[in-house]
Design a protein around this motif. Structure first.
Motif, PDB file in Angstrom:
ATOM      1  N   PHE A 275      11.874   4.325 -13.925  1.00 24.20           N
ATOM      2  CA  PHE A 275      12.222   2.910 -13.849  1.00 24.20           C
ATOM      3  C   PHE A 275      12.601   2.325 -15.210  1.00 24.20           C
ATOM      4  CE2 PHE A 275       9.742   3.813 -10.083  1.00 24.20           C
ATOM      5  CZ  PHE A 275      10.589   3.323  -9.102  1.00 24.20           C
ATOM      6  N   LEU A 276      12.611   3.166 -16.259  1.00 26.71           N
ATOM      7  CA  LEU A 276      13.203   2.768 -17.524  1.00 26.71           C
ATOM      8  C   LEU A 276      14.721   2.886 -17.475  1.00 26.71           C
ATOM      9  CD1 LEU A 276      10.744   4.569 -19.988  1.00 26.71           C
ATOM     10  CD2 LEU A 276      10.772   2.133 -19.368  1.00 26.71           C
ATOM     11  N   ASP A 277      15.213   3.593 -16.471  1.00 22.77           N
ATOM     12  CA  ASP A 277      16.654   3.787 -16.291  1.00 22.77           C
ATOM     13  C   ASP A 277      17.202   2.702 -15.373  1.00 22.77           C
ATOM     14  OD1 ASP A 277      19.216   4.608 -15.667  1.00 22.77           O
ATOM     15  OD2 ASP A 277      18.664   6.662 -15.185  1.00 22.77           O
ATOM     16  N   PRO A 278      18.206   1.928 -15.814  1.00 21.97           N
ATOM     17  CA  PRO A 278      18.769   0.848 -14.980  1.00 21.97           C
ATOM     18  C   PRO A 278      19.274   1.325 -13.618  1.00 21.97           C
ATOM     19  CG  PRO A 278      19.552   0.665 -17.238  1.00 21.97           C
ATOM     20  CD  PRO A 278      18.834   1.972 -17.144  1.00 21.97           C
TER      21      PRO A 278
ATOM     22  N   PHE B 208       0.801  -1.220   0.000  1.00 28.01           N
ATOM     23  CA  PHE B 208       0.000   0.000   0.000  1.00 28.01           C
ATOM     24  C   PHE B 208       0.839   1.278   0.000  1.00 28.01           C
ATOM     25  CE2 PHE B 208      -2.987  -3.192   1.377  1.00 28.01           C
ATOM     26  CZ  PHE B 208      -4.192  -2.788   0.827  1.00 28.01           C
ATOM     27  N   GLY B 209       2.168   1.170   0.155  1.00 25.76           N
ATOM     28  CA  GLY B 209       3.002   2.362   0.213  1.00 25.76           C
ATOM     29  C   GLY B 209       2.911   3.222  -1.034  1.00 25.76           C
ATOM     30  N   THR B 210       2.989   2.580  -2.213  1.00 30.16           N
ATOM     31  CA  THR B 210       2.967   3.342  -3.462  1.00 30.16           C
ATOM     32  C   THR B 210       1.610   3.987  -3.729  1.00 30.16           C
ATOM     33  OG1 THR B 210       4.714   1.962  -4.424  1.00 30.16           O
ATOM     34  CG2 THR B 210       3.339   3.229  -5.948  1.00 30.16           C
TER      35      THR B 210
ATOM     36  N   ASP C 168       0.985  13.175 -12.877  1.00 29.55           N
ATOM     37  CA  ASP C 168       0.861  12.437 -14.127  1.00 29.55           C
ATOM     38  C   ASP C 168       1.382  11.031 -13.849  1.00 29.55           C
ATOM     39  OD1 ASP C 168       1.152  11.205 -16.590  1.00 29.55           O
ATOM     40  OD2 ASP C 168       1.854  13.017 -17.610  1.00 29.55           O
ATOM     41  N   ILE C 169       0.466  10.089 -13.643  1.00 28.16           N
ATOM     42  CA  ILE C 169       0.861   8.750 -13.189  1.00 28.16           C
ATOM     43  C   ILE C 169       1.767   8.063 -14.204  1.00 28.16           C
ATOM     44  CG2 ILE C 169       0.014   6.439 -12.619  1.00 28.16           C
ATOM     45  CD1 ILE C 169      -2.381   7.712 -11.313  1.00 28.16           C
ATOM     46  N   ARG C 170       1.441   8.164 -15.507  1.00 29.72           N
ATOM     47  CA  ARG C 170       2.262   7.488 -16.509  1.00 29.72           C
ATOM     48  C   ARG C 170       3.686   8.035 -16.508  1.00 29.72           C
ATOM     49  NH1 ARG C 170       0.110   6.986 -22.594  1.00 29.72           N
ATOM     50  NH2 ARG C 170      -1.361   5.649 -21.449  1.00 29.72           N
ATOM     51  N   ASP C 171       3.814   9.351 -16.482  1.00 27.85           N
ATOM     52  CA  ASP C 171       5.146   9.956 -16.471  1.00 27.85           C
ATOM     53  C   ASP C 171       5.876   9.688 -15.159  1.00 27.85           C
ATOM     54  OD1 ASP C 171       7.127  11.962 -17.705  1.00 27.85           O
ATOM     55  OD2 ASP C 171       6.718  12.850 -15.740  1.00 27.85           O
ATOM     56  N   ALA C 172       5.109   9.570 -14.073  1.00 24.15           N
ATOM     57  CA  ALA C 172       5.734   9.394 -12.755  1.00 24.15           C
ATOM     58  C   ALA C 172       6.534   8.103 -12.656  1.00 24.15           C
ATOM     59  CB  ALA C 172       4.657   9.429 -11.668  1.00 24.15           C
ATOM     60  N   PHE C 173       6.181   7.085 -13.443  1.00 25.19           N
ATOM     61  CA  PHE C 173       6.892   5.808 -13.387  1.00 25.19           C
ATOM     62  C   PHE C 173       8.033   5.707 -14.414  1.00 25.19           C
ATOM     63  CE2 PHE C 173       3.105   4.676 -11.032  1.00 25.19           C
ATOM     64  CZ  PHE C 173       3.571   3.757 -10.104  1.00 25.19           C
TER      65      PHE C 173
ATOM     66  N   THR D  42      16.459  12.890  -8.919  1.00 29.39           N
ATOM     67  CA  THR D  42      15.149  12.828  -9.579  1.00 29.39           C
ATOM     68  C   THR D  42      14.485  14.188  -9.445  1.00 29.39           C
ATOM     69  OG1 THR D  42      15.001  10.518  -8.825  1.00 29.39           O
ATOM     70  CG2 THR D  42      13.000  11.510  -9.735  1.00 29.39           C
ATOM     71  N   PRO D  43      14.729  15.126 -10.393  1.00 26.32           N
ATOM     72  CA  PRO D  43      14.255  16.507 -10.225  1.00 26.32           C
ATOM     73  C   PRO D  43      12.772  16.726 -10.481  1.00 26.32           C
ATOM     74  CG  PRO D  43      15.477  16.278 -12.267  1.00 26.32           C
ATOM     75  CD  PRO D  43      15.606  14.974 -11.563  1.00 26.32           C
ATOM     76  N   ASN D  44      12.080  15.746 -11.059  1.00 26.11           N
ATOM     77  CA  ASN D  44      10.649  15.889 -11.351  1.00 26.11           C
ATOM     78  C   ASN D  44       9.833  15.471 -10.127  1.00 26.11           C
ATOM     79  OD1 ASN D  44       8.036  14.441 -12.219  1.00 26.11           O
ATOM     80  ND2 ASN D  44       8.501  15.686 -14.019  1.00 26.11           N
ATOM     81  N   GLU D  45       8.867  16.317  -9.675  1.00 22.11           N
ATOM     82  CA  GLU D  45       8.149  16.064  -8.421  1.00 22.11           C
ATOM     83  C   GLU D  45       7.332  14.777  -8.447  1.00 22.11           C
ATOM     84  OE1 GLU D  45       5.749  19.224  -6.953  1.00 22.11           O
ATOM     85  OE2 GLU D  45       7.443  20.471  -6.360  1.00 22.11           O
ATOM     86  N   SER D  46       6.552  14.570  -9.499  1.00 20.71           N
ATOM     87  CA  SER D  46       5.724  13.367  -9.563  1.00 20.71           C
ATOM     88  C   SER D  46       6.581  12.112  -9.577  1.00 20.71           C
ATOM     89  CB  SER D  46       4.820  13.410 -10.807  1.00 20.71           C
ATOM     90  OG  SER D  46       3.864  14.428 -10.696  1.00 20.71           O
ATOM     91  N   ARG D  47       7.649  12.158 -10.362  1.00 24.95           N
ATOM     92  CA  ARG D  47       8.552  11.005 -10.426  1.00 24.95           C
ATOM     93  C   ARG D  47       9.197  10.768  -9.066  1.00 24.95           C
ATOM     94  NH1 ARG D  47      11.714  12.375 -16.121  1.00 24.95           N
ATOM     95  NH2 ARG D  47       9.836  12.548 -17.413  1.00 24.95           N
ATOM     96  N   ARG D  48       9.572  11.862  -8.402  1.00 20.31           N
ATOM     97  CA  ARG D  48      10.233  11.720  -7.104  1.00 20.31           C
ATOM     98  C   ARG D  48       9.290  11.106  -6.081  1.00 20.31           C
ATOM     99  NH1 ARG D  48      12.362  16.647  -6.875  1.00 20.31           N
ATOM    100  NH2 ARG D  48      10.910  17.591  -5.412  1.00 20.31           N
ATOM    101  N   ALA D  49       8.024  11.482  -6.126  1.00 20.02           N
ATOM    102  CA  ALA D  49       7.053  10.914  -5.188  1.00 20.02           C
ATOM    103  C   ALA D  49       6.910   9.411  -5.400  1.00 20.02           C
ATOM    104  CB  ALA D  49       5.701  11.602  -5.355  1.00 20.02           C
ATOM    105  N   VAL D  50       6.832   8.983  -6.669  1.00 18.41           N
ATOM    106  CA  VAL D  50       6.676   7.561  -6.957  1.00 18.41           C
ATOM    107  C   VAL D  50       7.952   6.797  -6.646  1.00 18.41           C
ATOM    108  CG1 VAL D  50       6.370   5.889  -8.826  1.00 18.41           C
ATOM    109  CG2 VAL D  50       4.839   7.841  -8.645  1.00 18.41           C
ATOM    110  N   VAL D  51       9.093   7.356  -7.020  1.00 17.62           N
ATOM    111  CA  VAL D  51      10.372   6.686  -6.747  1.00 17.62           C
ATOM    112  C   VAL D  51      10.541   6.460  -5.251  1.00 17.62           C
ATOM    113  CG1 VAL D  51      12.870   7.011  -6.756  1.00 17.62           C
ATOM    114  CG2 VAL D  51      11.564   7.426  -8.839  1.00 17.62           C
TER     115      VAL D  51
END
Length: 493
Positions: A270-273, A98-100, A262-267, A394-403
């Motif tokens: 994880f395309l980056d190794p 449930f964390g994510t 933006d949920i799609r962009d937020a993930f 991770t400078p993008n806010e949405s991405r940072r929240a998901v990461v």
């Protein structure tokens, strides 16, 4: 070769949010350092104390079963075999799952609203534990406790990253996380006092759950009213202070402030190794961390001390671990360096596990107790520093929240490993558990060292290719929108 960072050229196709706040726009380069410092102190004084106390309550309500067990809680509710260890373990299943999704709610509705509501939930679970009478009741309570506590750490890390710059984040998260590491000391002291209560109607451990649960619920209501949603909506700040806060984040921490989810962009990260490497690092440091957090009272109890003295002896190691955590996080921010500061505590904890696993703890009590100090000194800091490490990159806010949510969930899943290797049949020495914790700590040490070396080499390679001499500190976040995929990107290592 041009070595002046101010004259470097970067791709110009990155869009930057340049909105003003309340009609006020500021150029951060023209803001006096003392004015920025006053704003930072407002954040420190108004955000860190309540957040730290929230996390203290979080840690107390999660780990109080360890103290209750030393007072015979497991026997009073008729736990048998490995049932106690199952109760510790089941917490981590919803904690990871449930964390994510809850962290996405944190991004959408603000940590200042979501986290206090979750806090009311886990405080209530502690209250219910005080009246639970059997394994099945506690099992259900621990499951819901995991749900309510799942987003606390990633939620706060993300929340603080919207107020503080990259070179300020680790020390602030460290101060916040210190509440968790010191919770072992507080829990030991509270248990020491509560277990002196003699009441024929109730067990002493019931008072432990009730006192800690009631304190949590009460403070959650205060936090709900106190915490601001964001700098731009904080009524205490003037229009200029809001503009400065916005400029600080745009210059150093986020491409866009108050960004819509933006949920799609937020993930996409994880395309980056590199993020999969951080996932392995999170998994591996989580095992020794969970072992220390959940089983330090049992490790100290293996030295043969009484119930009351065992709880008292957990205080000093937790205090020392907290001091080590703060020293490492402040040093990491000062030097703007992460990987070496993560390797130092990992090596310290590794030595502690090896000592405990290789000696007769009853014959060498003082050495074994010293090893407990090594465990706490080394186990706490990596969690904070690794969180700051991937957040800084991770400078993008949405991405940072998901990461943050995904990485913390992975780290917490390590609790499933830790709780499954601490078994009743291995009491009191827990040799397999100590060996497993040491192995994962060693793996993490290798991964962090290798990643730090790679980042240094990659930064130097990009400098040579572009004919410049810059570091992560020289690059504005507006030029880092694509993260490591951008040629202008420099890792904060």
């Amino acid at each position: 070769m041009d070595t002046d960072p101010t004259s470097k050229s970067f791709p110009s196709d990155v869009k930057v949010d340049s909105k003003s706040i309340g009609g006020t726009t500021v150029d951060l380069s023209n803001v006096p350092p003392e004015e920025e410092g006053r704003l930072r102190r407002i954040f420190d004084l108004n955000l860190l104390p309540p957040l730290a106390f929230m996390y203290l309550c979080n840690a107390l309500d999660k780990g109080n079963v360890g103290n209750a067990k030393t007072d015979g809680w497991d026997k009073d509710i008729n736990l048998t075999g490995n049932q106690y260890y199952l109760l510790v373990m089941i917490f981590y299943v919803p904690f990871c799952l449930f964390g994510t999704p809850i962290s996405l709610l944190v991004k959408k509705f603000s940590a200042a609203r979501v986290l206090p509501m979750m806090m009311i939930g886990f405080g209530s679970m502690s209250l219910f534990t005080g009246i639970a009478k059997n394994f099945s009741e506690v099992f259900a309570i621990r499951f819901f406790l995991g749900i309510f506590e799942s987003a606390m750490l990633p939620g706060v890390v993300f929340y603080l990253s919207t107020f503080y710059k990259r070179n300020e984040l680790a020390s602030r998260v460290g101060l916040f996380y210190a509440a968790s590491s010191i919770s072992g000391a507080f829990s030991g002291l509270i248990a020491y006092g509560v277990f002196h209560i003699k009441n024929p109607k109730h067990h002493a451990w019931q008072y432990l759950f009730w006192i800690e649960g009631a304190g949590t619920v009460s403070f959650a209501i205060f936090a709900l009213l106190w915490l601001p949603k964001s700098p731009s909506t904080w009524k205490r700040l003037s229009s200029r202070q809001k503009a400065i806060a916005n400029a600080r984040i745009l210059a150093d921490s986020s491409v866009v402030s108050d960004e819509r989810l933006d949920i799609r962009d937020a993930f996409r990260p994880f395309l980056d190794p590199m993020y999969w490497i951080w996932a392995l690092i999170s998994l591996s440091f989580g095992v020794p961390l969970a072992s220390v957090n959940n089983f330090l009272p049992q490790i100290v109890a293996s030295l043969g001390y009484s119930t009351v003295r065992t709880n008292l002896l957990t205080v000093a190691p937790n205090i020392v671990g907290t001091v080590a955590l703060l020293l490492l996080t402040f040093s990491s921010d000062y030097f703007r360096e992460r990987s070496i500061h993560i390797c130092i505590p990992l090596a310290t904890a590794l030595i502690g596990f090896i000592i405990l696993g290789s000696i007769d703890v009853l014959a060498h009590r003082h050495t074994a107790y010293f090893a407990c100090f090594l465990l706490t000194s080394g186990a706490f800091a990596p969690s904070v520093l690794v969180s700051a490490w991937y957040s800084n990159n991770t400078p993008n806010e949405s991405r940072r929240a998901v990461v943050a949510a995904v990485m913390v969930a992975i780290a917490n899943s390590s609790g499933l490993i830790s709780t499954n290797v601490f078994r009743a049949k291995d009491e009191p020495k827990y040799i397999p558990a100590l060996a497993t914790s040491a192995a994962f700590g060693g793996l993490c040490l290798v991964l962090v060292a290798s990643t730090g070396i790679y980042m240094r080499m990659e930064n130097r390679r990009r400098n040579r290719a572009q004919g410049v001499e810059i570091t992560a500190a020289d690059v504005d976040t507006e030029l880092l929108a694509e993260g490591p995929r951008s040629p202008s990107f420099r890792y904060m290592y």
